[in-house]
Design a protein around this motif. Sequence first.
Motif: not given
Length: 254
Positions: A29-32, A63-67, A143-154, A165-170
């Motif tokens: 996984p990738l984490i931001s 204090t932190t959002v983990v994505t 996840a976008v706010i956290a710098g994990l990626g950007t939205f595609g056209l899809n 894949g799937r995105v999770g957060s807490f």
Amino acid sequence: MKTKLENMIKEYVENYPKNKDTKSKWREPLISYADADDKEFYTLKEIVSPTHALPKDFLQEATTVVTYFIPFDESIVKSNINDKYSSKEWALAYIETNKLIFELNTFVMNELKKIGYKSNVIPATHNFNEKKLISDWSHRHVAVIAGLGTFGLNNMIITEKGCCGRVGSFVTDIKINPTSKIKGENCLYKSMNICKKCVDRCVNDALKIESFNRYKCYEMCLDNDRYHSHLGLMDICGKCLVDLPCSTKNPINR
């Protein structure tokens, strides 16, 4: 503490197939991270829904959002390329990854509690308004706010390991420096006005260059749920994610 948390998440995902005897496999996984007080969270009440939650709605001391993004094994991605309906492998991956995310968040919460920290458990999906088809906590927008990626056209998140894949957060009361936000776009169409392959791959005419019909999309997802009803709840499609330049990697070289 950041390293300890990341190791906790990565090791849990790595060991999950063996510990739970899953059919699915995942890449690392990738984490931001985002500051829980980031003003962009307030914009989601306009962009997504007026009822979209803020981090401190889940945990007052946050204090932190983990994505994190859990990428599917490439064999799962390739299995879903052909035919109108989702492949059995893709359907199972959706079901098993949703369970993985819930159990991972629960595991992290319990482990952090042992050392004096707090976090929360947010399910991977099915926390949305069924009439409006809008979520009160959009893992993708967070996840976008956290710098994990950007939205595609899809409308999916394109990370460094693609969009399949799937995105999770807490949220947590651990103070971790925010990840740098991504400058520019990871989508070839948004960046260079080329590709648009995801639009061509939509099997229910829901995705257009200039618009997205979430009801037609969900209609196809429910068709897949009926088609794979013996597997469990899997209202998903995924045809617009596979066989793309961004399926398993970031197509933009920076």
